[in-house]
Design an enzyme around this catalytic site. Structure first.
Site, PDB file in Angstrom:
ATOM      1  N   ALA A 103      -1.324  -2.209  -3.525  1.00 44.07           N
ATOM      2  CA  ALA A 103      -1.958  -2.928  -2.496  1.00 44.07           C
ATOM      3  C   ALA A 103      -0.801  -3.837  -1.733  1.00 44.07           C
ATOM      4  CB  ALA A 103      -2.677  -3.666  -2.766  1.00 44.07           C
ATOM      5  N   LYS A 104      -1.247  -4.414  -0.786  1.00 40.35           N
ATOM      6  CA  LYS A 104      -0.310  -4.913   0.604  1.00 40.35           C
ATOM      7  C   LYS A 104      -1.142  -5.194   1.916  1.00 40.35           C
ATOM      8  CE  LYS A 104       4.405  -5.783   0.013  1.00 40.35           C
ATOM      9  NZ  LYS A 104       5.025  -6.192  -0.849  1.00 40.35           N
ATOM     10  N   GLY A 105      -0.645  -6.490   1.203  1.00 45.70           N
ATOM     11  CA  GLY A 105      -1.524  -7.395   2.849  1.00 45.70           C
ATOM     12  C   GLY A 105      -0.295  -7.743   4.092  1.00 45.70           C
TER      13      GLY A 105
END
Length: 429
Positions: A103-105
């Protein structure tokens, strides 16, 4: 295509498909993120103004376990960049064999223009915005560019307030006092240093006095520089947004580190305007060069440790480093990769070289689950074991299958592991 990080990641996958034992139907599934959330974040700043920010959280693949990935605050954040970084996290966790997906934000902002109070409000607003996506067994954020243990503390506290009790496992990279683990802050840089040492052993070359240029002197670059300096390498150049410093006899890494830790810039270090306890006495005055010139220095190893897309078709012919270790995510475009492969320049890919951070994040998460903490020696030993094992398996794949480069070897391992998980789990419903 070369400038688009997501297209760059897909092209890296495509290069590996012909060598990976992966069903084509599953391979096509692996090209698409499971979901991406865009959030609008109105924040009342300390000045009294209200500014509306935009943020993202991409969950790329969960076949191997909960989503895992950092959160970055930067003006250049885009949805495509976040999705590419989430994909790279998926392959990274698979390559180092962690029970995670990727994931990444990110939030589009310029942290330098925000006060600490502004950053806290922005972090809490962003956490509330993605709160329904994250959780200790669902999606576990961590620090990334321009975020740190304090950011993670605010995220953990915001999430915990909604849950009604403390939830340390919801993020990693926290301060020690609220469930963090020793060794997490320097983990990515330590992993870069360990992988560089392993690369020199593999190439049967001596790291002692090897010339090293590091683009970027943030958390990752500075820790890699310090550890490589301690290992006997000669760090001859490094940089930040203000410019680069170069000394063929070697930089005084300790003095530069003290200067930057006190809030200084590399350009000030070059000019002799030292901050904090810095004492540049080991070496002669360094020369000021540009970030672009740093990339083309005649060195034994180049370590890009800043942002993605810095080694491209436009500058690859000017690169003179005999090896590259990718501390940053996605620093090399596919066109540049192909040129480096033709020249037999060994490139240790990002999904291996900078995996130290997620390895120690996993160790922190495990300790939180056990409500038990390990000493620094245990954490560092486990980091070295896991990243060393991933390096050995990548090299074995490269040698036995006669693959074109180490990136393709790393991708074949990561894609096969992720695809196998999908095959076992099947397709719901």
């Amino acid at each position: 295509m070369a400038d688009d990080p997501f297209e760059n990641m897909l092209a890296q996958m495509d290069r590996a498909e012909e060598y990976a034992d992966v069903d084509h139907g599953v391979f096509e599934r692996l090209k698409h993120p499971e979901r991406t959330l865009k959030v609008t974040l109105p924040v009342e700043l300390e000045s009294g103004d209200v500014e509306v920010f935009e943020g993202y959280r991409c969950q790329f693949d969960s076949a191997r376990g909960p989503f895992k990935g950092g959160v970055r605050f930067h003006p250049s954040v885009t949805q495509g960049e976040v999705e590419a970084l989430a994909g790279w996290m998926t392959w990274k966790t698979a390559l180092v064999d962690l029970p995670y997906g990727g994931a990444k934000g990110g939030v589009i902002c310029e942290p330098k223009e925000l006060t600490d109070r502004d950053l806290e409000r922005l972090t809490r607003r962003y956490t509330e915005g993605i709160r329904r996506m994250i959780g200790p067994d669902t999606d576990v954020p961590a620090p990334d560019m321009n975020t740190d243990p304090q950011t993670m503390a605010w995220m953990m506290d915001t999430y915990s307030m909604y849950e009604g009790h403390s939830v340390p496992r919801v993020v990693t990279g926290k301060p020690l006092e609220i469930g963090g683990t020793p060794g997490r802050v320097e983990a990515t840089g330590r992993g870069v240093s360990l992988v560089t040492e392993r690369l020199f052993e593999y190439l049967d070359r001596d790291l002692s006095d090897a010339a090293v240029a590091i683009q970027g002197f943030g958390n990752v670059g500075s820790n890699a520089a310090r550890l490589l300096d301690e290992a006997g390498a000669n760090v001859v150049a490094t940089s930040d947004v203000s410019g680069a410093a170069y000394d063929p006899d070697g930089l005084d890494v300790a003095a530069l580190g003290a200067h930057v830790d006190a809030g200084g810039l590399v350009s000030e270090y070059v000019a002799g305007d030292l901050k904090g306890s810095a004492d540049r006495s080991r070496w002669d005055d360094p020369d000021a060069i540009t970030n672009a010139e740093l990339l083309t220095l005649d060195v034994d190893v180049l370590i890009p440790a800043a942002v993605e897309g810095v080694i491209t078709a436009d500058n690859v012919d000017d690169l003179r480093a005999s090896a590259i270790v990718e501390a940053a995510n996605g620093p090399t475009t596919v066109a540049a990769d192909e040129a480096l492969t033709e020249r037999d320049v060994q490139v240790v890919p990002d999904i291996l070289a900078n995996a130290g951070g997620v390895i120690v994040s996993y160790l922190e998460w495990v300790q939180n689950a056990q409500e038990f903490s390990w000493p620094l020696e245990t954490v560092n030993a486990e980091l070295e074991r896991r990243i060393g094992d991933a390096f050995d398996k990548t090299v074995e794949q490269y040698d036995t299958k006669e693959l074109p480069d180490l990136r393709t070897a790393a991708y074949t391992l990561a894609l096969e592991r992720t695809a196998k998980a999908h095959e076992y789990r099947g397709l719901f419903p």
